[in-house]
Write an enzyme that holds these catalytic residues in place. Structure first.
Site, PDB file in Angstrom:
ATOM      1  N   PHE A   1       0.807  -1.302  -0.070  1.00 34.60           N
ATOM      2  CA  PHE A   1       0.046   0.034   0.077  1.00 34.60           C
ATOM      3  C   PHE A   1       1.024   1.441   0.035  1.00 34.60           C
ATOM      4  CE2 PHE A   1      -2.126   2.799   3.471  1.00 34.60           C
ATOM      5  CZ  PHE A   1      -2.961   3.545   2.441  1.00 34.60           C
TER       6      PHE A   1
ATOM      7  N   SER B   1       2.086  -6.349   8.133  1.00 34.08           N
ATOM      8  CA  SER B   1       1.657  -4.890   8.408  1.00 34.08           C
ATOM      9  C   SER B   1       0.365  -5.069   9.367  1.00 34.08           C
ATOM     10  CB  SER B   1       1.548  -3.928   7.263  1.00 34.08           C
ATOM     11  OG  SER B   1       0.414  -4.407   6.567  1.00 34.08           O
TER      12      SER B   1
ATOM     13  N   THR C   1       6.150   2.662  12.556  1.00 32.50           N
ATOM     14  CA  THR C   1       5.166   2.811  13.054  1.00 32.50           C
ATOM     15  C   THR C   1       5.090   3.525  14.292  1.00 32.50           C
ATOM     16  OG1 THR C   1       2.902   1.826  13.544  1.00 32.50           O
ATOM     17  CG2 THR C   1       4.937   0.418  13.806  1.00 32.50           C
ATOM     18  N   ASP C   2       4.114   4.207  14.648  1.00 32.85           N
ATOM     19  CA  ASP C   2       3.916   4.890  15.779  1.00 32.85           C
ATOM     20  C   ASP C   2       3.363   3.735  16.839  1.00 32.85           C
ATOM     21  OD1 ASP C   2       1.079   4.366  15.019  1.00 32.85           O
ATOM     22  OD2 ASP C   2       0.388   6.433  15.431  1.00 32.85           O
ATOM     23  N   GLU C   3       2.981   2.520  16.200  1.00 30.28           N
ATOM     24  CA  GLU C   3       2.504   1.490  17.217  1.00 30.28           C
ATOM     25  C   GLU C   3       3.731   1.125  18.410  1.00 30.28           C
ATOM     26  OE1 GLU C   3      -0.079  -1.478  15.966  1.00 30.28           O
ATOM     27  OE2 GLU C   3      -1.104  -0.217  14.690  1.00 30.28           O
TER      28      GLU C   3
ATOM     29  N   TYR D   1       2.693  -7.605  16.266  1.00 35.53           N
ATOM     30  CA  TYR D   1       3.048  -6.681  15.210  1.00 35.53           C
ATOM     31  C   TYR D   1       4.005  -5.630  15.513  1.00 35.53           C
ATOM     32  CZ  TYR D   1       2.941  -2.879  12.088  1.00 35.53           C
ATOM     33  OH  TYR D   1       3.082  -1.544  11.293  1.00 35.53           O
TER      34      TYR D   1
ATOM     35  N   LYS E   1       7.870  -4.730  14.832  1.00 36.73           N
ATOM     36  CA  LYS E   1       8.489  -3.494  14.391  1.00 36.73           C
ATOM     37  C   LYS E   1       9.541  -2.727  15.463  1.00 36.73           C
ATOM     38  CE  LYS E   1       7.602  -1.778  11.045  1.00 36.73           C
ATOM     39  NZ  LYS E   1       8.088  -1.714   9.630  1.00 36.73           N
TER      40      LYS E   1
ATOM     41  N   TYR F   1     -14.960  -2.948  16.222  1.00 38.76           N
ATOM     42  CA  TYR F   1     -14.463  -3.661  17.509  1.00 38.76           C
ATOM     43  C   TYR F   1     -14.973  -2.881  18.802  1.00 38.76           C
ATOM     44  CZ  TYR F   1     -11.335  -5.904  14.206  1.00 38.76           C
ATOM     45  OH  TYR F   1     -10.769  -6.716  13.083  1.00 38.76           O
TER      46      TYR F   1
ATOM     47  N   ASN G   1     -12.858   5.440  15.948  1.00 39.48           N
ATOM     48  CA  ASN G   1     -13.116   4.532  14.810  1.00 39.48           C
ATOM     49  C   ASN G   1     -14.708   4.591  14.309  1.00 39.48           C
ATOM     50  OD1 ASN G   1     -10.844   3.495  14.579  1.00 39.48           O
ATOM     51  ND2 ASN G   1     -11.266   1.862  16.307  1.00 39.48           N
TER      52      ASN G   1
ATOM     53  N   ASP H   1     -14.119  -7.084  20.801  1.00 35.74           N
ATOM     54  CA  ASP H   1     -12.971  -6.388  20.788  1.00 35.74           C
ATOM     55  C   ASP H   1     -11.555  -7.032  20.329  1.00 35.74           C
ATOM     56  OD1 ASP H   1     -11.584  -3.763  20.707  1.00 35.74           O
ATOM     57  OD2 ASP H   1     -11.659  -3.461  22.973  1.00 35.74           O
TER      58      ASP H   1
HETATM   59  P1  NAD Z   1       1.302  -3.806   3.279  1.00 35.85           P
HETATM   60  O1  NAD Z   1       0.986  -5.017   3.963  1.00 35.85           O
HETATM   61  O2  NAD Z   1       0.294  -2.892   2.254  1.00 35.85           O
HETATM   62  O3  NAD Z   1       2.647  -3.913   2.080  1.00 35.85           O
HETATM   63  C1  NAD Z   1       3.847  -4.805   2.577  1.00 35.85           C
HETATM   64  C2  NAD Z   1       4.580  -5.278   1.549  1.00 35.85           C
HETATM   65  O4  NAD Z   1       5.954  -5.776   1.775  1.00 35.85           O
HETATM   66  C3  NAD Z   1       3.795  -6.209   0.679  1.00 35.85           C
HETATM   67  O5  NAD Z   1       4.022  -5.747  -0.854  1.00 35.85           O
HETATM   68  C4  NAD Z   1       4.485  -7.410   0.813  1.00 35.85           C
HETATM   69  O6  NAD Z   1       4.354  -8.530  -0.584  1.00 35.85           O
HETATM   70  C5  NAD Z   1       5.780  -6.994   0.915  1.00 35.85           C
HETATM   71  N1  NAD Z   1       6.495  -7.963   1.944  1.00 35.85           N
HETATM   72  C6  NAD Z   1       6.016  -8.833   3.236  1.00 35.85           C
HETATM   73  N2  NAD Z   1       6.968  -9.661   3.377  1.00 35.85           N
HETATM   74  C7  NAD Z   1       8.111  -9.630   2.513  1.00 35.85           C
HETATM   75  C8  NAD Z   1       9.233 -10.123   2.576  1.00 35.85           C
HETATM   76  N3  NAD Z   1       9.713 -11.330   3.593  1.00 35.85           N
HETATM   77  N4  NAD Z   1      10.232  -9.655   1.493  1.00 35.85           N
HETATM   78  C9  NAD Z   1       9.830  -8.775   0.823  1.00 35.85           C
HETATM   79  N5  NAD Z   1       8.892  -8.191   0.801  1.00 35.85           N
HETATM   80  C10 NAD Z   1       7.877  -8.580   1.515  1.00 35.85           C
HETATM   81  O7  NAD Z   1       2.038  -2.511   4.198  1.00 35.85           O
HETATM   82  P2  NAD Z   1       1.993  -0.981   4.145  1.00 35.85           P
HETATM   83  O8  NAD Z   1       0.594  -0.721   4.922  1.00 35.85           O
HETATM   84  O9  NAD Z   1       2.168  -0.563   2.870  1.00 35.85           O
HETATM   85  O10 NAD Z   1       3.126  -0.653   5.130  1.00 35.85           O
HETATM   86  C11 NAD Z   1       4.498  -0.318   4.650  1.00 35.85           C
HETATM   87  C12 NAD Z   1       5.392  -0.248   5.781  1.00 35.85           C
HETATM   88  O11 NAD Z   1       5.127   1.065   6.600  1.00 35.85           O
HETATM   89  C13 NAD Z   1       5.484  -1.179   6.779  1.00 35.85           C
HETATM   90  O12 NAD Z   1       7.015  -1.491   7.384  1.00 35.85           O
HETATM   91  C14 NAD Z   1       4.587  -0.813   7.916  1.00 35.85           C
HETATM   92  O13 NAD Z   1       5.242  -1.290   9.328  1.00 35.85           O
HETATM   93  C15 NAD Z   1       4.838   0.575   7.972  1.00 35.85           C
HETATM   94  N6  NAD Z   1       3.654   1.598   8.501  1.00 35.85           N
HETATM   95  C16 NAD Z   1       2.388   1.171   8.042  1.00 35.85           C
HETATM   96  C17 NAD Z   1       1.433   2.106   8.305  1.00 35.85           C
HETATM   97  C18 NAD Z   1      -0.153   1.871   7.850  1.00 35.85           C
HETATM   98  O14 NAD Z   1      -0.855   2.721   8.176  1.00 35.85           O
HETATM   99  N7  NAD Z   1      -0.367   1.134   6.705  1.00 35.85           N
HETATM  100  C19 NAD Z   1       1.851   3.269   9.039  1.00 35.85           C
HETATM  101  C20 NAD Z   1       2.952   3.387   9.704  1.00 35.85           C
HETATM  102  C21 NAD Z   1       3.940   2.684   9.217  1.00 35.85           C
HETATM  103  O1  DAU Z   2      -0.758   3.383  13.402  1.00 37.22           O
HETATM  104  C1  DAU Z   2      -0.053   2.649  12.388  1.00 37.22           C
HETATM  105  C2  DAU Z   2      -0.472   1.302  12.044  1.00 37.22           C
HETATM  106  O2  DAU Z   2      -1.892   1.640  11.696  1.00 37.22           O
HETATM  107  C3  DAU Z   2       0.398   0.685  11.051  1.00 37.22           C
HETATM  108  O3  DAU Z   2       1.751   0.391  11.776  1.00 37.22           O
HETATM  109  C4  DAU Z   2      -0.365  -0.921  10.611  1.00 37.22           C
HETATM  110  O4  DAU Z   2       0.678  -1.272   9.667  1.00 37.22           O
HETATM  111  C5  DAU Z   2      -1.644  -0.598  10.275  1.00 37.22           C
HETATM  112  O5  DAU Z   2      -2.274  -1.821   9.836  1.00 37.22           O
HETATM  113  C6  DAU Z   2      -2.506   0.288  11.091  1.00 37.22           C
HETATM  114  O6  DAU Z   2      -2.906  -0.527  12.316  1.00 37.22           O
HETATM  115  P1  DAU Z   2      -4.312  -0.439  13.189  1.00 37.22           P
HETATM  116  O7  DAU Z   2      -4.594  -1.686  13.917  1.00 37.22           O
HETATM  117  O8  DAU Z   2      -4.502   0.775  13.784  1.00 37.22           O
HETATM  118  O9  DAU Z   2      -4.993  -0.256  11.577  1.00 37.22           O
HETATM  119  P2  DAU Z   2      -6.456  -1.214  11.299  1.00 37.22           P
HETATM  120  O10 DAU Z   2      -6.971  -0.700  10.150  1.00 37.22           O
HETATM  121  O11 DAU Z   2      -6.103  -2.773  11.335  1.00 37.22           O
HETATM  122  O12 DAU Z   2      -7.426  -0.623  12.527  1.00 37.22           O
HETATM  123  C7  DAU Z   2      -7.808   0.648  12.774  1.00 37.22           C
HETATM  124  C8  DAU Z   2      -8.725   0.803  13.935  1.00 37.22           C
HETATM  125  O13 DAU Z   2     -10.127   0.154  13.430  1.00 37.22           O
HETATM  126  C9  DAU Z   2      -8.050   0.033  15.159  1.00 37.22           C
HETATM  127  O14 DAU Z   2      -8.669   0.747  16.307  1.00 37.22           O
HETATM  128  C10 DAU Z   2      -9.160  -1.365  15.212  1.00 37.22           C
HETATM  129  C11 DAU Z   2     -10.199  -0.995  14.535  1.00 37.22           C
HETATM  130  N1  DAU Z   2     -11.259  -1.934  13.450  1.00 37.22           N
HETATM  131  C12 DAU Z   2     -10.241  -2.617  12.398  1.00 37.22           C
HETATM  132  C13 DAU Z   2     -10.925  -3.359  11.609  1.00 37.22           C
HETATM  133  C14 DAU Z   2     -10.017  -4.004  10.570  1.00 37.22           C
HETATM  134  C15 DAU Z   2     -12.519  -2.208  13.604  1.00 37.22           C
HETATM  135  O15 DAU Z   2     -13.110  -1.584  14.442  1.00 37.22           O
HETATM  136  N2  DAU Z   2     -12.928  -3.091  12.714  1.00 37.22           N
HETATM  137  C16 DAU Z   2     -12.150  -3.777  11.702  1.00 37.22           C
HETATM  138  O16 DAU Z   2     -12.918  -4.472  11.237  1.00 37.22           O
END
Ligand code: NAD
Ligand code: DAU
Length: 355
Positions: free
Chosen positions: A12, A85, A134-136, A159, A163, A216, A258, A290
Site C-alpha cells: 500500500f 503489517s 510505525t507509531d505503534e 506486530y 516493528k 471492534y 473509529n 474487541d
Molecule cells: P502492506 O502490507 O500493504 O505491504 C507490505 C509489502 O511488503 C507487500 O507488498 C508485501 O508483499 C511485502 N513483503 C512482505 N513480506 C516480505 C518479505 N519477506 N520480503 C519482501 N517483501 C515482503 O504494508 P503497508 O501498509 O504498505 O506498510 C508498509 C510499511 O509501513 C510497513 O513497514 C509498515 O510497518 C509501515 N507502516 C504502515 C502504516 C499503515 O498505516 N499502513 C503506518 C506506519 C508505518
Molecule cells: O498506527 C500505524 C498502524 O496503523 C500501522 O503500523 C499498521 O501497519 C496499520 O495496519 C495500522 O494499524 P491499526 O491496527 O491501527 O489499523 P486497522 O486498520 O487494522 O484498525 C484501525 C482501527 O480500527 C483499530 O482501532 C481497530 C479498528 N477496527 C479495525 C478493523 C479491521 C475495527 O473496529 N474493525 C475492523 O474490522
C-alpha cells in the site's frame, strides 16, 4: 542517474512511494518485494511499466539474493518498507511477523552493511538506509498527550513488538557499525490501493456489498489518520534531507474515533453512491468483539519534521477521505482483482514469471 532500493514497493505505502519517486525524480527504483497476499503490482499503475522501475520478486530474508541485487545495482540507498503489517493477522499468527519484520530487517541490514563497507569514503558518507516504521511501537496513549521522537518504546501486539525490534536493530547498526540510517515512525495511513483488511477500505467495500460494518468494542479507540501520499512525500524528504542517525515522527493531526471514521464513510457513500433501497449505510454498523489488547489511542507530534524539513500534510481528513472513497468507486477492476485473487496472476502475465 542514481539507483534506490525500495522494499515492499508492491504494498500500500510502498506503491504510493514508487509512484511518487518515478514521477518526481530521475532515479532508477529497484522494487524488492516477495509479493505476499499484500503485494499487488497492479497498484503501481504506469510507474510499474516505466523503464526506470525494476521489479525483483525477492524475500528480504534471502541474504544471497539481496547480496546479488546490491552487487548488480549498486544503490545510493535503501528505503525499507517490506513488512507484515496487519495487527489482527499478527494476533492469529505471529510467525511471519517475526520472520519478515525482525529476521528480514536484520538480513537486509547485513546485506546493506556488506555492500556499504565496500564503498569509498564519499560513497559511504552519501549512503542512506531508511527504515519505515510505525507509531505503534510507542504503545497506547490515554486521553491526552502525543508520541514524539523521545517517547519510550512500549509495543503491545506481536506486530508492534516485531516493528520495535526492527527499529532497535536499525539504530544498533548505526551505533555499532556507523551505517547511515534513518528511522521514521508514522501514524495510520489511508488512501488508494490499501488492502481491504484495514479499517477504511474494509468498511467501504463491506458497505457497498451490503455487509455488516464490524466495529471492534465500543468504537471509541482513536487513530491519527494520514493520507498515504502525504506519507510518501515525507519519506522522500527524509531520505533526501534527513540527518543520518535521526528519527522523525510523521502524523496527520487527524485524531478520530473509529466510530467517527465509519460514520464519515457512511455519509460519504450515502452522497456518492446511495443505497438502492434509499436507506443509509449507517444501518449496517455492527458492534463486534474487541481486538485482544486493543491499543486505545495513537497521536503523533510531528513538530520536528515540520520544523527541520518543512513537511506538513496537504490533505485534511475530509478531503483525503472523499478522495479515497471516490478512488475505490472509480477502480472496480482493482477491487475485483483483489477480491477474486486475480491480482496475484499479474506477475505471470506481465513478467512471464521471470521477475
Ligand atoms: P502492506 O502490507 O500493504 O505491504 C507490505 C509489502 O511488503 C507487500 O507488498 C508485501 O508483499 C511485502 N513483503 C512482505 N513480506 C516480505 C518479505 N519477506 N520480503 C519482501 N517483501 C515482503 O504494508 P503497508 O501498509 O504498505 O506498510 C508498509 C510499511 O509501513 C510497513 O513497514 C509498515 O510497518 C509501515 N507502516 C504502515 C502504516 C499503515 O498505516 N499502513 C503506518 C506506519 C508505518
Ligand atoms: O498506527 C500505524 C498502524 O496503523 C500501522 O503500523 C499498521 O501497519 C496499520 O495496519 C495500522 O494499524 P491499526 O491496527 O491501527 O489499523 P486497522 O486498520 O487494522 O484498525 C484501525 C482501527 O480500527 C483499530 O482501532 C481497530 C479498528 N477496527 C479495525 C478493523 C479491521 C475495527 O473496529 N474493525 C475492523 O474490522
Amino acid at each position: 542517474m542514481q539507483t534506490v532500493f525500495v522494499t515492499g514497493g508492491a504494498g500500500f505505502i510502498g506503491s504510493a512511494l514508487v509512484r511518487l519517486l518515478i514521477a518526481e525524480t530521475d532515479w532508477r527504483i529497484v522494487n524488492i518485494d516477495k509479493l505476499t497476499y499484500a503485494g499487488n503490482l497492479e497498484s503501481l499503475f504506469e510507474a510499474g511499466r516505466n523503464p526506470r522501475h525494476v521489479f525483483s520478486r525477492t524475500d528480504i530474508c534471502d541474504r544471497a539474493a539481496l547480496d546479488a541485487l546490491f552487487a548488480q545495482y549498486r544503490p545510493a540507498g535503501v528505503i525499507h518498507l517490506a513488512a507484515e503489517s496487519h495487527v489482527d493477522r499478527s494476533i492469529h499468527g505471529p510467525g511471519d511477523f517475526i520472520a519478515t519484520n525482525i529476521t528480514g530487517t536484520y538480513t537486509l541490514l547485513e546485506a546493506a552493511r556488506g555492500y556499504w563497507s565496500s564503498l569509498d569514503e564519499a560513497g559511504q558518507r552519501a549512503f542512506r538506509f531508511h527504515h519505515v516504521s510505525t507509531d505503534e511501537v510507542f504503545g497506547s496513549l490515554g486521553p491526552t498527550g502525543f508520541f514524539s521522537e523521545t517517547t519510550a518504546y512500549d509495543p503491545r501486539s506481536p506486530y508492534s513488538a516485531s516493528k520495535a525490534a526492527s527499529d532497535h536493530l536499525v539504530r544498533a547498526w548505526r551505533h555499532t557499525y556507523g551505517l547511515p540510517t534513518l528511522v521514521t515512525n508514522c501514524s495510520n495511513n489511508y488512501g488508494p490501493c490499501q488492502f481491504p483488511e484495514k479499517l477504511i477500505p474494509l468498511m467501504i467495500l463491506n458497505a457497498l456489498a451490503g455487509k455488516p460494518l464490524p466495529i471492534y468494542g465500543r468504537g471509541d479507540n482513536v487513530r491519527d489518520w494520514l493520507y498515504v501520499d502525504d506519507h510518501a512525500r515525507a519519506l522522500k524528504l527524509v531520505f533526501e534531507r534527513g540527518e543520518p542517525g535521526a528519527t522523525y515522527c510523521i502524523g496527520g493531526h487527524n485524531e478520530k474515533t473509529n466510530l467517527e471514521v465509519v460514520d464519515s464513510l457512511c455519509r460519504l457513500l450515502d452522497r456518492l453512491k446511495p443505497r438502492p433501497d434509499g436507506r443509509s449505510y449507517l444501518e449496517q454498523k455492527t458492534f463486534v468483539a474487541d481486538r485482544p489488547g486493543h491499543d486505545q489511542r495513537y497521536a503523533i507530534d510531528a513538530t520536528k519534521i515540520g520544523r527541520e524539513l518543512g513537511w506538513r500534510p496537504l490533505e485534511s481528513f475530509e478531503s483525503g477521505l472523499e478522495k479515497t472513497v471516490r478512488w475505490y468507486l472509480d477502480h472496480p477492476d482493482w477491487v475485483a482483482h483483489v477480491q477474486s485473487g486475480a491480482y496475484r496472476q499479474w506477475l505471470e502475465q506481465h513478467y512471464g514469471g521471470r521477475a
